[in-house]
Design an enzyme around this catalytic site. Structure first.
Site, PDB file in Angstrom:
ATOM      1  N   TYR A 209      -0.406  -9.990  -0.082  1.00  0.00           N
ATOM      2  CA  TYR A 209       0.583  -9.486   0.881  1.00  0.00           C
ATOM      3  C   TYR A 209       0.455 -10.240   2.205  1.00  0.00           C
ATOM      4  O   TYR A 209      -0.611 -10.723   2.568  1.00  0.00           O
ATOM      5  CB  TYR A 209       0.450  -7.979   1.087  1.00  0.00           C
ATOM      6  CG  TYR A 209      -0.884  -7.482   1.605  1.00  0.00           C
ATOM      7  CD1 TYR A 209      -1.204  -7.552   2.960  1.00  0.00           C
ATOM      8  CD2 TYR A 209      -1.804  -6.907   0.740  1.00  0.00           C
ATOM      9  CE1 TYR A 209      -2.419  -7.064   3.429  1.00  0.00           C
ATOM     10  CE2 TYR A 209      -3.021  -6.422   1.193  1.00  0.00           C
ATOM     11  CZ  TYR A 209      -3.310  -6.509   2.545  1.00  0.00           C
ATOM     12  OH  TYR A 209      -4.514  -6.039   3.001  1.00  0.00           O
TER      13      TYR A 209
ATOM     14  N   HIS B 120      -6.994  -8.202  -3.455  1.00  0.00           N
ATOM     15  CA  HIS B 120      -8.338  -7.685  -3.164  1.00  0.00           C
ATOM     16  C   HIS B 120      -8.355  -6.173  -3.307  1.00  0.00           C
ATOM     17  O   HIS B 120      -7.318  -5.517  -3.215  1.00  0.00           O
ATOM     18  CB  HIS B 120      -8.780  -8.079  -1.746  1.00  0.00           C
ATOM     19  CG  HIS B 120      -7.885  -7.527  -0.673  1.00  0.00           C
ATOM     20  ND1 HIS B 120      -6.716  -8.153  -0.309  1.00  0.00           N
ATOM     21  CD2 HIS B 120      -7.960  -6.397   0.076  1.00  0.00           C
ATOM     22  CE1 HIS B 120      -6.125  -7.444   0.634  1.00  0.00           C
ATOM     23  NE2 HIS B 120      -6.846  -6.361   0.887  1.00  0.00           N
TER      24      HIS B 120
ATOM     25  N   HIS C  30     -10.372  -2.739  -1.687  1.00  0.00           N
ATOM     26  CA  HIS C  30     -11.228  -2.245  -0.600  1.00  0.00           C
ATOM     27  C   HIS C  30     -12.203  -1.220  -1.173  1.00  0.00           C
ATOM     28  O   HIS C  30     -11.811  -0.373  -1.995  1.00  0.00           O
ATOM     29  CB  HIS C  30     -10.390  -1.538   0.467  1.00  0.00           C
ATOM     30  CG  HIS C  30      -9.505  -2.457   1.243  1.00  0.00           C
ATOM     31  ND1 HIS C  30      -9.889  -3.028   2.431  1.00  0.00           N
ATOM     32  CD2 HIS C  30      -8.251  -2.903   0.998  1.00  0.00           C
ATOM     33  CE1 HIS C  30      -8.901  -3.792   2.889  1.00  0.00           C
ATOM     34  NE2 HIS C  30      -7.895  -3.729   2.032  1.00  0.00           N
TER      35      HIS C  30
ATOM     36  N   ARG D 119      -2.887 -12.254   2.696  1.00  0.00           N
ATOM     37  CA  ARG D 119      -4.156 -11.847   2.096  1.00  0.00           C
ATOM     38  C   ARG D 119      -4.124 -12.093   0.596  1.00  0.00           C
ATOM     39  O   ARG D 119      -3.115 -11.807  -0.065  1.00  0.00           O
ATOM     40  CB  ARG D 119      -4.423 -10.344   2.296  1.00  0.00           C
ATOM     41  CG  ARG D 119      -4.584  -9.808   3.698  1.00  0.00           C
ATOM     42  CD  ARG D 119      -5.846 -10.151   4.428  1.00  0.00           C
ATOM     43  NE  ARG D 119      -7.039 -10.498   3.703  1.00  0.00           N
ATOM     44  CZ  ARG D 119      -7.993  -9.656   3.258  1.00  0.00           C
ATOM     45  NH1 ARG D 119      -7.866  -8.364   3.458  1.00  0.00           N
ATOM     46  NH2 ARG D 119      -9.069 -10.086   2.640  1.00  0.00           N
TER      47      ARG D 119
ATOM     48  N   TYR E  27       0.839  -1.195   0.000  1.00  0.00           N
ATOM     49  CA  TYR E  27       0.000   0.000   0.000  1.00  0.00           C
ATOM     50  C   TYR E  27       0.874   1.245   0.000  1.00  0.00           C
ATOM     51  O   TYR E  27       1.957   1.264   0.576  1.00  0.00           O
ATOM     52  CB  TYR E  27      -0.897   0.031   1.241  1.00  0.00           C
ATOM     53  CG  TYR E  27      -2.042  -0.944   1.184  1.00  0.00           C
ATOM     54  CD1 TYR E  27      -3.194  -0.636   0.484  1.00  0.00           C
ATOM     55  CD2 TYR E  27      -1.959  -2.180   1.822  1.00  0.00           C
ATOM     56  CE1 TYR E  27      -4.250  -1.538   0.421  1.00  0.00           C
ATOM     57  CE2 TYR E  27      -3.000  -3.079   1.757  1.00  0.00           C
ATOM     58  CZ  TYR E  27      -4.143  -2.752   1.058  1.00  0.00           C
ATOM     59  OH  TYR E  27      -5.177  -3.649   0.985  1.00  0.00           O
TER      60      TYR E  27
HETATM   61 FE   LIG Z   1      -6.067  -4.819   2.154  1.00  0.00          FE
END
Ligand SMILES: [Fe+2]
Length: 233
Positions: free
Chosen positions: A142, A155, A157, A152, A103
């Site tokens: 990640y 995806h 959000h 995870r 991120y």
């Molecule tokens: Fe996430």
């Protein structure tokens, strides 16, 4: 809009406490929920959210002349209310990791390289058919900072503001055929299979136009029995 608030559906919404997911006890009430009537502000606001914040558009696959690293994707999403009617003018915010699974945020600094051409955030409105489109890159998986090797799956959000506060939804969207979907503690916290699958986008054949990208289609339902399950931000 139907203003009846139905009891939380424990099958189609995530379990309150998820084994191996340490934040869940902090994010959920310890006491039983109390039934009450919705207030006027919950039924009428927020008004004109999009005028209070800056729209960023839905084309985030690169900044300036530079393409972000990763597989280009074209995502087409339809937003519906509890009656299946399209929700036009809904404000949609999306944030995601880059193709390496990182991120663009100071809290994410330890495992994968940033991409200076990718900030990973979109904010836009649905059109009158309840639709919006994103041009972006597919996020990478990640690792979650727990000690037991949980990753995870890729995806996105989403945060959506429907017509009123009652139709506010924060959720996630997953990609079809990803091996990590099977073991993800957040996706699989939803007991009902159909509700889980409602969070997985549909893969369509790649199209040369308009972006020569991998194409995915998705549907988000803001309220009611078929509501898309809430997921943590
Ligand atoms: Fe996430």
């Amino acid at each position: 809009m139907n203003t009846v608030i139905e009891p939380r559906d424990e099958r189609s919404q995530p379990a309150r406490i998820v084994a191996g997911y340490p934040q869940t006890p902090w994010r959920n009430p310890r006491q039983p929920l109390v039934k009450r009537q919705p207030t006027l502000s919950e039924l009428s606001g927020p008004l004109e959210v999009a005028k209070r914040v800056k729209l960023l558009g839905g084309d985030i696959a690169g900044y300036g002349e530079h393409q972000a690293i990763g597989q280009l994707i074209h995502l087409r999403v339809r937003v519906l209310d509890e009656d299946g009617a399209p929700v036009g003018g809904a404000m949609v915010e999306m944030w995601q990791a880059n193709s390496a699974g990182r991120y663009s945020h100071p809290n994410d600094d330890d495992h994968a390289p940033p991409d200076q051409n990718f900030h990973g955030a979109a904010r836009l409105l649905t059109d009158q058919s309840g639709s919006f489109e994103l041009r972006t890159v597919k996020p990478g998986a990640y690792p979650v900072p727990t000690k037991d090797g949980w990753w995870r799956p890729p995806h996105l959000h989403f945060s959506l503001f429907g017509k009123v506060w009652l139709s506010r939804l924060v959720t996630q969207m997953y990609f079809p055929g990803e091996p990590l979907n099977m073991q993800d503690r957040i996706l699989n916290a939803v007991p009902d299979v159909a509700a889980r699958e409602s969070m997985i986008a549909r893969y369509l054949p790649p199209a040369a136009e308009p972006y020569n990208a991998l194409v995915f289609e998705h549907r988000i339902v803001l309220r009611g029995r078929a509501a898309t399950p809430a997921q943590p931000p």
